[in-house]
Design a protein around this motif. Structure first.
Motif, mmCIF file in Angstrom:
data_model
loop_
_atom_site.group_PDB
_atom_site.id
_atom_site.type_symbol
_atom_site.label_atom_id
_atom_site.label_comp_id
_atom_site.label_asym_id
_atom_site.label_seq_id
_atom_site.Cartn_x
_atom_site.Cartn_y
_atom_site.Cartn_z
ATOM 1 N N SER A 67 -0.891 -1.281 1.158
ATOM 2 C CA SER A 67 0.686 -1.567 0.343
ATOM 3 C C SER A 67 1.603 -0.922 0.124
ATOM 4 O O SER A 67 1.334 0.132 -0.103
ATOM 5 C CB SER A 67 0.083 -2.672 -0.282
ATOM 6 O OG SER A 67 -0.331 -1.514 -1.610
ATOM 7 N N GLU A 68 3.104 -1.186 0.069
ATOM 8 C CA GLU A 68 3.618 -0.294 -0.271
ATOM 9 C C GLU A 68 3.998 0.034 -1.790
ATOM 10 O O GLU A 68 4.588 -1.887 -2.114
ATOM 11 C CB GLU A 68 5.133 -0.741 0.635
ATOM 12 C CG GLU A 68 5.098 -0.383 2.171
ATOM 13 C CD GLU A 68 6.173 -0.353 2.791
ATOM 14 O OE1 GLU A 68 7.433 -0.515 2.246
ATOM 15 O OE2 GLU A 68 6.547 -0.340 4.630
ATOM 16 N N LEU A 69 4.186 0.771 -2.042
ATOM 17 C CA LEU A 69 4.827 0.664 -3.531
ATOM 18 C C LEU A 69 6.037 0.133 -3.941
ATOM 19 O O LEU A 69 7.047 0.501 -3.223
ATOM 20 C CB LEU A 69 4.708 2.056 -4.636
ATOM 21 C CG LEU A 69 2.517 1.968 -4.406
ATOM 22 C CD1 LEU A 69 2.699 4.112 -4.615
ATOM 23 C CD2 LEU A 69 1.989 1.654 -4.928
#
Length: 98
Positions: free
Chosen positions: A70-72
């Motif tokens: 998942s992207e921050l």
């Protein structure tokens, strides 16, 4: 070399078993041996099934790609610019701005 008993050797072994255990105990002994063999077979079958399931799980894990990380969210910036990794408090912000 010692091999498997054949013909007359089985008769001698059977005679020794009858003498040691007695004729009345032979059916009970046979039942106990049969139960032990059934339990042993079921346990070994269960272990084989567990090993097969484990191998299938490992094979499935190799085939299935890992989900994308998942992207921050983007780093927050305040009016002074990007953060330098230290926490800013209202007092420290006032010192910089005057």
């Amino acid at each position: 070399m010692i091999g498997m008993p054949q013909g007359a050797e089985w008769l001698v072994i059977l005679a020794i078993v009858i003498i040691v255990f007695g004729a009345a105990k032979l059916p009970e002994l046979a039942r106990g041996t049969g139960q032990a063999l059934r339990i042993f077979k079921s346990e070994t079958k269960g272990l084989r099934d567990d090993d097969k399931d484990d191998q299938d799980d490992v094979a499935q894990a190799k085939v299935t790609p890992d989900p994308a990380p998942s992207e921050l969210p983007p780093a927050r910036t305040d009016e002074a610019g990007p953060q330098t990794g230290t926490a800013t408090t209202p007092n420290s912000a006032d010192k910089h701005h005057g």
